[in-house]
Enzyme design. Structure first.
Site, PDB file in Angstrom:
ATOM      1  CG  HIS A 103      38.392  53.678  15.055  1.00  0.00           C
ATOM      2  ND1 HIS A 103      37.633  52.976  14.140  1.00  0.00           N
ATOM      3  CD2 HIS A 103      39.029  52.816  15.575  1.00  0.00           C
ATOM      4  CE1 HIS A 103      37.508  51.583  14.377  1.00  0.00           C
ATOM      5  NE2 HIS A 103      38.200  51.641  15.389  1.00  0.00           N
ATOM      6  CG  HIS A 105      42.528  52.251  18.578  1.00  0.00           C
ATOM      7  ND1 HIS A 105      41.696  51.947  19.461  1.00  0.00           N
ATOM      8  CD2 HIS A 105      42.240  51.617  17.319  1.00  0.00           C
ATOM      9  CE1 HIS A 105      40.852  50.926  19.061  1.00  0.00           C
ATOM     10  NE2 HIS A 105      41.148  50.674  17.555  1.00  0.00           N
TER      11      HIS A 105
HETATM   12  P1  AMP Z   1      38.144  48.655  16.451  1.00  0.00           P
HETATM   13  O1  AMP Z   1      38.114  47.231  17.070  1.00  0.00           O
HETATM   14  O2  AMP Z   1      39.695  48.932  15.961  1.00  0.00           O
HETATM   15  O3  AMP Z   1      37.100  48.730  15.397  1.00  0.00           O
HETATM   16  O4  AMP Z   1      37.974  49.665  17.719  1.00  0.00           O
HETATM   17  C1  AMP Z   1      36.700  50.000  18.085  1.00  0.00           C
HETATM   18  C2  AMP Z   1      36.806  50.622  19.475  1.00  0.00           C
HETATM   19  O5  AMP Z   1      35.743  51.402  19.942  1.00  0.00           O
HETATM   20  C3  AMP Z   1      37.390  49.764  20.688  1.00  0.00           C
HETATM   21  O6  AMP Z   1      38.459  49.821  21.078  1.00  0.00           O
HETATM   22  C4  AMP Z   1      36.102  49.704  21.572  1.00  0.00           C
HETATM   23  O7  AMP Z   1      36.368  49.612  22.854  1.00  0.00           O
HETATM   24  C5  AMP Z   1      35.364  51.145  21.164  1.00  0.00           C
HETATM   25  N1  AMP Z   1      34.078  51.295  21.287  1.00  0.00           N
HETATM   26  C6  AMP Z   1      33.039  50.630  21.015  1.00  0.00           C
HETATM   27  N2  AMP Z   1      31.733  51.163  21.160  1.00  0.00           N
HETATM   28  C7  AMP Z   1      32.372  52.488  21.788  1.00  0.00           C
HETATM   29  C8  AMP Z   1      31.258  53.516  22.322  1.00  0.00           C
HETATM   30  N3  AMP Z   1      30.089  53.522  22.436  1.00  0.00           N
HETATM   31  N4  AMP Z   1      32.249  54.655  22.678  1.00  0.00           N
HETATM   32  C9  AMP Z   1      33.549  54.660  22.864  1.00  0.00           C
HETATM   33  N5  AMP Z   1      34.129  53.692  22.199  1.00  0.00           N
HETATM   34  C10 AMP Z   1      33.684  52.525  21.936  1.00  0.00           C
END
Ligand code: AMP
Length: 139
Positions: A103, A105
Site C-alpha cells: 500500500h 500512504h
Molecule cells: P503500514 O504500517 O505501512 O503497514 O501501514 C498500515 C496502515 O494501515 C497503518 O497506517 C494503520 O493505521 C492502517 N490500518 C490498519 N488497520 C486498518 C483498517 N482496518 N482500516 C484502515 N486502516 C488501517
C-alpha cells in the site's frame, strides 16, 4: 522474505468483510481512510492483487498503482486544502510495515502542524466518514 498472507486485513477490506471509509475503487485498486491517521486526510491506496510489499509486486501492478495514487492524492489535496503531502510506503516490520499487503500512504501536510505517530490513535469514525465523502466528491 516471508510469504504473502492472502488472509491479511486489507484483503478482508477488499472483500467487504471488514468495513472501511472508501474514497475510490475500480477493478484493480481501492483507496480508503487510514483509521489511525498521521494527519487529516491520511489515505491508503492498495492494489486488489496480492503482494507483501514493493519487492514481490508485478511491475504492471506498480505502474497502475502509482497512477491511481496520483489521482487519489489530487482529490485528497482538493478536499483537505493541505499545503503538501507525503507518499509513504514501508517494506517489512523493521521499516515500519504493519500490514503485509502492498500500500501507498497519502499523508497530507499542513503548515505548522506536525504529523502524529505512525499507527497511533484511532480517529473518530464519523469524522473519517465525513472526510471520505468530501474526498469522493473531489474527483
Ligand atoms: P503500514 O504500517 O505501512 O503497514 O501501514 C498500515 C496502515 O494501515 C497503518 O497506517 C494503520 O493505521 C492502517 N490500518 C490498519 N488497520 C486498518 C483498517 N482496518 N482500516 C484502515 N486502516 C488501517
Amino acid at each position: 522474505m516471508t510469504a504473502y498472507d492472502p488472509d491479511n486485513i486489507f484483503v478482508k477490506i477488499i472483500k467487504g468483510e471488514i468495513p472501511c471509509h472508501k474514497v475510490y475503487e475500480d477493478d484493480t485498486t481501492l483507496a480508503f481512510m487510514d483509521i489511525m491517521p498521521q494527519s487529516r486526510g491520511h489515505t491508503l491506496v492498495i492494489p486488489k492483487t496480492g503482494s507483501r510489499n514493493l519487492l514481490d509486486a508485478q511491475p504492471e501492478v506498480l505502474a497502475d498503482l502509482i497512477g491511481k495514487t496520483q489521482k487519489v492524492a489530487a482529490a485528497v489535496m482538493r478536499a483537505t486544502g493541505a499545503d503538501g503531502f507525503r507518499i509513504m510506503q514501508f517494506n517489512e516490520a523493521q521499516a515500519g510495515q504493519t500490514v503485509f499487503h502492498l500500500h501507498f500512504h497519502i499523508v497530507p501536510m499542513y503548515e505548522g502542524i506536525p504529523l502524529r505517530p505512525h499507527t497511533g490513535e484511532t480517529a473518530d469514525h464519523e469524522a473519517l466518514g465525513a472526510l471520505a465523502e468530501k474526498i469522493r466528491s473531489a474527483f
